[in-house]
Design a protein around this motif. Structure first.
Motif, PDB file in Angstrom:
ATOM      1  N   GLN A   1     -55.042  61.719  62.159  1.00  0.00           N
ATOM      2  CA  GLN A   1     -54.423  61.278  60.759  1.00  0.00           C
ATOM      3  C   GLN A   1     -55.318  62.314  59.783  1.00  0.00           C
ATOM      4  OE1 GLN A   1     -53.261  56.868  61.399  1.00  0.00           O
ATOM      5  NE2 GLN A   1     -55.515  56.961  60.706  1.00  0.00           N
ATOM      6  N   VAL A   2     -55.121  63.438  60.175  1.00  0.00           N
ATOM      7  CA  VAL A   2     -56.037  64.480  59.299  1.00  0.00           C
ATOM      8  C   VAL A   2     -55.064  65.491  58.956  1.00  0.00           C
ATOM      9  CG1 VAL A   2     -57.927  66.367  59.321  1.00  0.00           C
ATOM     10  CG2 VAL A   2     -58.136  63.934  60.984  1.00  0.00           C
ATOM     11  N   SER A   3     -55.298  65.829  57.433  1.00  0.00           N
ATOM     12  CA  SER A   3     -54.257  66.922  56.932  1.00  0.00           C
ATOM     13  C   SER A   3     -55.305  68.163  57.004  1.00  0.00           C
ATOM     14  CB  SER A   3     -53.771  66.665  55.603  1.00  0.00           C
ATOM     15  OG  SER A   3     -55.049  66.512  54.655  1.00  0.00           O
ATOM     16  N   PHE A   4     -54.919  69.175  56.537  1.00  0.00           N
ATOM     17  CA  PHE A   4     -55.704  70.441  56.144  1.00  0.00           C
ATOM     18  C   PHE A   4     -56.839  70.472  55.075  1.00  0.00           C
ATOM     19  CE2 PHE A   4     -52.506  73.045  58.332  1.00  0.00           C
ATOM     20  CZ  PHE A   4     -52.921  72.994  59.556  1.00  0.00           C
ATOM     21  N   ILE A   5     -56.373  69.383  53.943  1.00  0.00           N
ATOM     22  CA  ILE A   5     -57.102  68.897  52.834  1.00  0.00           C
ATOM     23  C   ILE A   5     -58.442  68.114  53.506  1.00  0.00           C
ATOM     24  CG2 ILE A   5     -57.164  67.498  50.995  1.00  0.00           C
ATOM     25  CD1 ILE A   5     -54.184  68.213  50.489  1.00  0.00           C
ATOM     26  N   ASP A   6     -58.191  67.234  54.397  1.00  0.00           N
ATOM     27  CA  ASP A   6     -59.085  66.368  54.967  1.00  0.00           C
ATOM     28  C   ASP A   6     -60.081  67.113  55.545  1.00  0.00           C
ATOM     29  OD1 ASP A   6     -57.703  64.157  53.683  1.00  0.00           O
ATOM     30  OD2 ASP A   6     -56.518  64.271  55.520  1.00  0.00           O
ATOM     31  N   ALA A   7     -59.557  68.230  56.417  1.00  0.00           N
ATOM     32  CA  ALA A   7     -60.437  69.042  57.392  1.00  0.00           C
ATOM     33  C   ALA A   7     -61.158  70.267  56.548  1.00  0.00           C
ATOM     34  CB  ALA A   7     -59.670  69.697  58.314  1.00  0.00           C
ATOM     35  N   GLY A   8     -61.012  69.957  55.300  1.00  0.00           N
ATOM     36  CA  GLY A   8     -61.714  70.938  54.200  1.00  0.00           C
ATOM     37  C   GLY A   8     -61.383  72.694  54.682  1.00  0.00           C
ATOM     38  N   MET A   9     -60.118  72.635  54.827  1.00  0.00           N
ATOM     39  CA  MET A   9     -59.537  74.198  55.135  1.00  0.00           C
ATOM     40  C   MET A   9     -59.667  74.775  53.612  1.00  0.00           C
ATOM     41  SD  MET A   9     -58.946  74.506  58.466  1.00  0.00           S
ATOM     42  CE  MET A   9     -58.847  73.359  59.697  1.00  0.00           C
ATOM     43  N   PRO A  10     -60.013  76.255  53.965  1.00  0.00           N
ATOM     44  CA  PRO A  10     -60.054  77.005  52.555  1.00  0.00           C
ATOM     45  C   PRO A  10     -58.505  76.868  51.891  1.00  0.00           C
ATOM     46  CG  PRO A  10     -60.805  78.268  54.343  1.00  0.00           C
ATOM     47  CD  PRO A  10     -60.279  76.763  55.188  1.00  0.00           C
ATOM     48  N   GLY A  11     -58.612  76.921  50.643  1.00  0.00           N
ATOM     49  CA  GLY A  11     -57.289  77.024  49.879  1.00  0.00           C
ATOM     50  C   GLY A  11     -56.463  75.885  49.629  1.00  0.00           C
ATOM     51  N   MET A  12     -57.003  74.823  50.254  1.00  0.00           N
ATOM     52  CA  MET A  12     -56.212  73.502  50.123  1.00  0.00           C
ATOM     53  C   MET A  12     -56.700  72.543  48.882  1.00  0.00           C
ATOM     54  SD  MET A  12     -54.544  73.737  52.718  1.00  0.00           S
ATOM     55  CE  MET A  12     -53.424  72.259  52.532  1.00  0.00           C
ATOM     56  N   LEU A  13     -55.768  72.086  48.054  1.00  0.00           N
ATOM     57  CA  LEU A  13     -55.983  71.530  47.018  1.00  0.00           C
ATOM     58  C   LEU A  13     -55.893  70.018  46.909  1.00  0.00           C
ATOM     59  CD1 LEU A  13     -54.650  74.049  44.244  1.00  0.00           C
ATOM     60  CD2 LEU A  13     -57.031  73.591  44.785  1.00  0.00           C
ATOM     61  N   PRO A  14     -56.422  69.174  46.517  1.00  0.00           N
ATOM     62  CA  PRO A  14     -56.507  67.727  46.525  1.00  0.00           C
ATOM     63  C   PRO A  14     -55.644  67.174  45.144  1.00  0.00           C
ATOM     64  CG  PRO A  14     -58.736  68.445  45.155  1.00  0.00           C
ATOM     65  CD  PRO A  14     -57.930  69.821  45.889  1.00  0.00           C
TER      66      PRO A  14
END
Lengths: 484, 99
Positions: free
Chosen positions: A45-58
């Motif tokens: 249940q993890v998106s790239f935002i939740d995983a703290g990936m670079p460049g992802m915006l909340p």
């Protein structure tokens, strides 16, 4: 003042403030579209935002904002029309971003109040603030000898941190506060209040001071205690520890402590280095949250009836005692059940059956009202059958026990057990005539003044009718016949 | 100009520790000097009169964009773990850390 610690140098009181982290009921996370369901496989249940990936915006979840405002309104709190998300910076393996998005000096909800009904009277406990923030991931330490495992399913889930003022003065008040807050959240539908699954977690700030003093001494924060009972025990233990330290000439260090429920003690967390230098600053990825007046007014208009109002209504409309009303409104589902049973019936009798009989059974079985073996409809029917004299109170109790046992409906049980009360005078009179004929001596004794034999006659009639005769009717008929 | 706000080497070390940046003793004074220089520039901004101007939290006049509460993401363990050095059984793993 009910809670006093008797020290060697005098009496001490405790000062408690609680911080509750309540998981906001939403389908998706606070800043991403990943789901929030409990118990899913690790990292599913993890998106790239939740995983703290670079460049992802909340991007903020609108419903989480609505839920926070609703909760604020339920706590009679000030809603801040403008609030700001800030970054709280620290490094930990459960926090992939390296910072938690939280709110700092401009939270979404300001000061409010929770009213506690204590045996000594009611107490108003201040709410300092409520803010929105992200949850962290979960660490599992027991799967490997040298590694910790990280599951980010919870990372980014929306939390409300609800902070009380240091207004609580005993473990009992702290417990009552948590139960009341939980009830309000559940009535509002903004948090399910499940402490076992971690959707409501509590940190307690505890200090002590001599009775009569108004100073605030150094406090310790007890982290993440996962049940109301343990919160109360942890506070009691911690307060006594402070008194011992002061009375032996020591000083309390401001620190975070962990509660160990197995040993009933708190101990210092060998704390993360400089963990309290969080260097908050406004999150440049997010603009301030601006709420317009109509949005807040609309939520306020559609607020459900909350525990305090419901309790007042139950006392007024149904004539219940404060105690009974309090018991019935503590859970929304219990209140609904009661109202179903009470509808069109004697409310006091309904309350009595629900509280004395049903809750007793539920407690014994360890289940909630939603798993009740007896539905509101069936309990209502049982009360109707007592009201129209189809069954006696004693027969109703017998039927109720059988309903609990079998889960069958009222009419089936009554029929199966042949519990219909005999209210026709015919069969009862026949039984009486027979008994009088067979016991002429006793009739004679009664008529010559031994009136206590009435009990014996009633017993005989009940025996002859397998306990089905209406006791009141039976008594009336006996009196009449014996007097002839 | 000389900086009116100077940062000493102890502060640099503390900031470096908080940010998990390794700085050698030899580098400390260089960083201290450069950071003090930056602070000096910031000090200059104080010359601007901002009385009655609210602090800015964003760089634009845009309004905050919100998302509806709908599940649109997740269910991609393999991609999430793709860059993890020692993933195991669907988890990230790190050296054991117990309080």
């Amino acid at each position: 003042m009910s809670y006093i610690i008797k020290g060697q140098t005098g009496d001490w009181e405790v000062v408690i403030g609680l911080e509750v982290h309540a998981q906001v009921t939403t389908k998706a996370k606070l800043f991403s579209g990943a789901p929030t369901d409990f118990g899913a496989g690790p990292n599913t249940q993890v998106s790239f935002i939740d995983a703290g990936m670079p460049g992802m915006l909340p991007v903020l979840n609108a419903f989480a904002v609505e839920q926070a405002v609703k909760t604020g309104l339920g706590l009679k709190a000030k809603i801040n029309r403008r609030s700001v998300f800030a970054r709280k910076n620290y490094f930990y393996a459960d926090l992939p971003q390296g910072y938690q998005i939280s709110q700092y000096d401009q939270p979404i909800v300001g000061e409010g109040t929770i009213i506690l009904d204590m045996p000594e009277g009611s107490r108003n406990i201040g709410i300092e603030r409520l803010h929105l923030e992200q949850d962290a991931g979960k660490l599992v330490h027991d799967m490997h000898a040298t590694k910790s495992f990280v599951d980010l399913n919870r990372a980014g889930v929306a939390l409300m941190e609800i902070v009380s003022k240091p207004d609580l003065r005993s473990p009992e008040e702290a417990g009552a506060y948590l139960r009341k807050l939980r009830a309000i959240l559940r009535y509002l539908g903004t948090c399910d209040g499940n402490m076992e699954e971690g959707s409501m977690r509590c940190d307690a700030n505890v200090s002590v001071r001599p009775v009569g003093s108004t100073e605030l001494r150094t406090r310790c924060e007890i982290k993440n205690v996962n049940s109301v009972r343990f919160v109360m025990m942890a506070i009691d233990h911690e307060a006594k520890r402070h008194v011992e330290v002061y009375e032996s000439g020591g000083a309390i260090q401001q620190e975070t402590r962990l509660y160990d429920s197995a040993r009933n003690e708190t101990r210092s967390m060998r704390s993360k280095e400089m963990a309290h230098d969080y260097r908050y600053f406004p999150d440049p990825d997010l603009l301030p949250v601006e709420l317009d007046e109509a949005f807040v007014a609309d939520l306020e208009k559609n607020l459900p009836e909350l525990p305090d109002d419901k309790k007042a209504r139950f006392q007024k409309a149904y004539g219940l005692t404060a105690y009974d009303a309090d018991v019935l409104v503590s859970e929304k589902e219990n209140a609904l059940y009661f109202e179903d049973v009470a509808k069109g019936r004697d409310p006091k009798q309904a309350a009595n059956w629900v509280i004395s009989n049903l809750f007793g059974v539920l407690n014994k079985q360890g289940v909630g009202i939603l798993e009740s073996p007896v539905s509101a409809k069936n309990l209502g029917r049982l009360i109707d059958l007592i009201a129209d004299s189809t069954i006696s109170g004693r027969q109703a109790k017998e039927a109720f026990e059988a309903m609990v046992e079998s889960g069958k409906d009222t009419d089936t049980i009554i029929a199966e057990k042949g519990l219909k009360q005999i209210t026709d005078t015919g069969p009862i009179e026949a039984a009486i005539d027979q008994i009088m004929a067979a016991n002429a001596d006793k009739v004679e004794q009664y008529r010559s003044g031994k009136e206590q034999l009435m009990g014996w006659f009633v017993g005989q009639v009940m025996k002859a009718t397998q306990g089905k005769a209406n006791p009141a009717l039976c008594g009336d008929l006996l009196k009449k016949k014996l007097a002839q | 100009m000389s900086p009116t706000f100077s940062i000493d080497t102890a502060t640099v070390r503390r900031i470096a520790t908080l940010a998990r940046i390794e700085v050698t003793d030899a580098e400390l004074s260089t960083w201290a000097e450069q950071l003090s220089g930056i602070m000096g520039w910031i000090e200059q901004l104080k010359e601007v009169n901002t009385d009655g101007v609210a602090p800015m939290s964003g760089g634009t006049d845009l309004k905050l964009t919100l998302r509806p509460d709908v599940v649109t993401d997740g269910d991609m363990v393999d991609q999430v773990l793709a860059n993890a050095t020692e993933a195991q059984d669907g988890f990230f793993t790190v050296p054991k850390m117990v309080e």
